[in-house]
Design a protein around this motif. Structure first.
Motif, PDB file in Angstrom:
ATOM      1  N   VAL A  98      46.745  -0.719  14.096  1.00 18.85           N
ATOM      2  CA  VAL A  98      45.520  -1.328  14.589  1.00 18.85           C
ATOM      3  C   VAL A  98      44.640  -0.221  15.163  1.00 18.85           C
ATOM      4  O   VAL A  98      45.145   0.815  15.609  1.00 18.85           O
ATOM      5  N   ALA A  99      43.336  -0.445  15.158  1.00 19.09           N
ATOM      6  CA  ALA A  99      42.374   0.494  15.724  1.00 19.09           C
ATOM      7  C   ALA A  99      41.849  -0.070  17.041  1.00 19.09           C
ATOM      8  O   ALA A  99      41.537  -1.263  17.131  1.00 19.09           O
ATOM      9  N   ILE A 100      41.761   0.778  18.049  1.00 19.75           N
ATOM     10  CA  ILE A 100      41.350   0.351  19.384  1.00 19.75           C
ATOM     11  C   ILE A 100      40.363   1.366  19.948  1.00 19.75           C
ATOM     12  O   ILE A 100      40.599   2.574  19.874  1.00 19.75           O
ATOM     13  N   ALA A 101      39.271   0.887  20.536  1.00 21.77           N
ATOM     14  CA  ALA A 101      38.351   1.759  21.267  1.00 21.77           C
ATOM     15  C   ALA A 101      38.801   1.825  22.720  1.00 21.77           C
ATOM     16  O   ALA A 101      39.101   0.793  23.325  1.00 21.77           O
ATOM     17  N   CYS A 102      38.873   3.033  23.275  1.00 24.41           N
ATOM     18  CA  CYS A 102      39.302   3.168  24.666  1.00 24.41           C
ATOM     19  C   CYS A 102      38.730   4.430  25.287  1.00 24.41           C
ATOM     20  O   CYS A 102      38.852   5.525  24.732  1.00 24.41           O
TER      21      CYS A 102
ATOM     22  N   ARG B  72      50.783   5.429  33.325  1.00 25.06           N
ATOM     23  CA  ARG B  72      51.218   4.382  34.248  1.00 25.06           C
ATOM     24  C   ARG B  72      51.270   3.006  33.579  1.00 25.06           C
ATOM     25  O   ARG B  72      52.187   2.222  33.840  1.00 25.06           O
ATOM     26  N   HIS B  73      50.326   2.730  32.691  1.00 23.62           N
ATOM     27  CA  HIS B  73      50.349   1.446  31.988  1.00 23.62           C
ATOM     28  C   HIS B  73      51.432   1.424  30.908  1.00 23.62           C
ATOM     29  O   HIS B  73      52.059   0.383  30.674  1.00 23.62           O
ATOM     30  N   GLU B  74      51.659   2.559  30.271  1.00 21.82           N
ATOM     31  CA  GLU B  74      52.732   2.641  29.277  1.00 21.82           C
ATOM     32  C   GLU B  74      54.100   2.462  29.933  1.00 21.82           C
ATOM     33  O   GLU B  74      54.961   1.741  29.417  1.00 21.82           O
TER      34      GLU B  74
ATOM     35  N   ALA C 148      40.609  -0.110  33.429  1.00 16.89           N
ATOM     36  CA  ALA C 148      40.668  -1.432  32.805  1.00 16.89           C
ATOM     37  C   ALA C 148      40.734  -1.308  31.288  1.00 16.89           C
ATOM     38  O   ALA C 148      41.445  -2.074  30.618  1.00 16.89           O
ATOM     39  N   ALA C 149      40.009  -0.330  30.732  1.00 22.17           N
ATOM     40  CA  ALA C 149      40.042  -0.121  29.287  1.00 22.17           C
ATOM     41  C   ALA C 149      41.417   0.373  28.839  1.00 22.17           C
ATOM     42  O   ALA C 149      41.916  -0.007  27.777  1.00 22.17           O
ATOM     43  N   VAL C 150      42.041   1.225  29.654  1.00 24.71           N
ATOM     44  CA  VAL C 150      43.378   1.712  29.325  1.00 24.71           C
ATOM     45  C   VAL C 150      44.390   0.568  29.352  1.00 24.71           C
ATOM     46  O   VAL C 150      45.233   0.443  28.458  1.00 24.71           O
ATOM     47  N   ALA C 151      44.301  -0.267  30.370  1.00 22.90           N
ATOM     48  CA  ALA C 151      45.191  -1.422  30.449  1.00 22.90           C
ATOM     49  C   ALA C 151      45.013  -2.323  29.231  1.00 22.90           C
ATOM     50  O   ALA C 151      46.001  -2.810  28.649  1.00 22.90           O
ATOM     51  N   ALA C 152      43.782  -2.528  28.827  1.00 25.07           N
ATOM     52  CA  ALA C 152      43.503  -3.369  27.662  1.00 25.07           C
ATOM     53  C   ALA C 152      44.025  -2.724  26.384  1.00 25.07           C
ATOM     54  O   ALA C 152      44.508  -3.422  25.473  1.00 25.07           O
TER      55      ALA C 152
ATOM     56  N   VAL D 154      50.650  -3.792  22.459  1.00 26.95           N
ATOM     57  CA  VAL D 154      51.809  -4.666  22.660  1.00 26.95           C
ATOM     58  C   VAL D 154      51.606  -6.002  21.941  1.00 26.95           C
ATOM     59  O   VAL D 154      52.524  -6.537  21.308  1.00 26.95           O
ATOM     60  N   ASN D 155      50.400  -6.529  22.021  1.00 24.31           N
ATOM     61  CA  ASN D 155      50.106  -7.791  21.335  1.00 24.31           C
ATOM     62  C   ASN D 155      50.256  -7.648  19.818  1.00 24.31           C
ATOM     63  O   ASN D 155      50.696  -8.580  19.133  1.00 24.31           O
TER      64      ASN D 155
END
Length: 255
Positions: free
Chosen positions: A59-63, A130-132, A69-73, A79-80
């Motif tokens: 999947v491609a994600i902009a971050c 930290r989110h990972e 908040a963007a990192v958490a998303a 994961v989703n």
């Protein structure tokens, strides 16, 4: 023949070009599903297209790694998509030329440029980590690799903020490895030398002859040569490797 990462999921930041793109492709080649993240969605989608053209999935994600908040998303999106997160390569970073600080002496760098480099290269890695880690704790473990640099091992004339950020990434890597070993999470870093990517073009234009003169192998490295080290560190073949900074520099720091 099975790949080193068959059935695993991976996240790569700064995956739109250079080392990040090569690593996303290498993860896919070794059997991983890949979340391809970059500052712009277009850049991420171009790399995802290359992954899919090579037979991989992702999947491609902009971050923006300066936005927590963007990192958490971003982590949540990975994961989703895959049901978990087994491997992460925290690679997003910037070079001095991107904040008009190329060749600027330590006492002369503008504060805004100093803070920007640290926010992307150090704080961005910490935000991702930290989110990972939070996700990997839930699922019982994982492997993380951070991008440091030979600039995290030696001083770099006219690049103080960059060198400081990369030295700090190594300190973060070592400490996180200690803190999270009991969580079955391995944390390592890769220290690239001068690699043929858009980020080194300015350095090579200014001082290419001097730089190559210090590299015993006499050439620039290729992004794929860094990717191979990252993939191995994320695989079970590196099961007893944590807290390490792996130097891939053609001998630059051996001189």
């Amino acid at each position: 023949m099975a790949g080193m990462l068959d059935g695993k999921s991976a996240l790569v930041t700064g995956a739109g070009s250079g080392i990040g793109r090569a690593t996303a492709l290498a993860f896919a080649r070794e059997g991983a599903w890949v979340a391809v993240a970059d500052l712009t969605l277009d850049a991420a989608q171009r790399t995802l297209g290359a992954v899919e053209a090579a037979g991989g999935q992702g999947v491609a994600i902009a971050c923006d790694v300066t936005d927590d908040a963007a990192v958490a998303a971003m982590v949540a999106a990975a994961v989703n998509a895959f049901g978990g997160l087994d491997c992460a390569f925290n690679n997003a970073g910037i070079a001095p030329y991107q904040v008009n600080a190329t060749g600027v002496a330590t006492a002369d760098i503008e504060e805004a440029a100093w803070l920007r480099i640290l926010d992307v290269n150090l704080n961005g890695v910490w935000r991702c980590l930290r989110h990972e880690v939070a996700q990997m704790r839930k699922q019982g473990g994982g492997a993380i690799v951070n991008t440091a640099s030979v600039g995290g091992l030696v001083g770099l004339r006219g690049s103080s903020a960059y060198a400081v950020s990369k030295h700090a990434v190594l300190g973060l890597t070592k400490t996180a490895a200690i803190d999270h070993a009991a969580d079955n999470i391995r944390v390592n870093a890769v220290c690239p030398g001068y690699i043929e990517t858009p980020m080194t073009e300015e350095s090579m234009r200014r001082a290419g002859e001097r730089i190559l003169g210090r590299v015993p192998m006499g050439r620039l490295g290729q992004p794929g040569e860094i990717a191979e080290a990252v993939v191995w560190m994320c695989s079970d073949r590196a099961s007893f490797v944590t807290g390490a900074g792996w130097t891939v520099d053609g001998g630059y720091t051996a001189v």
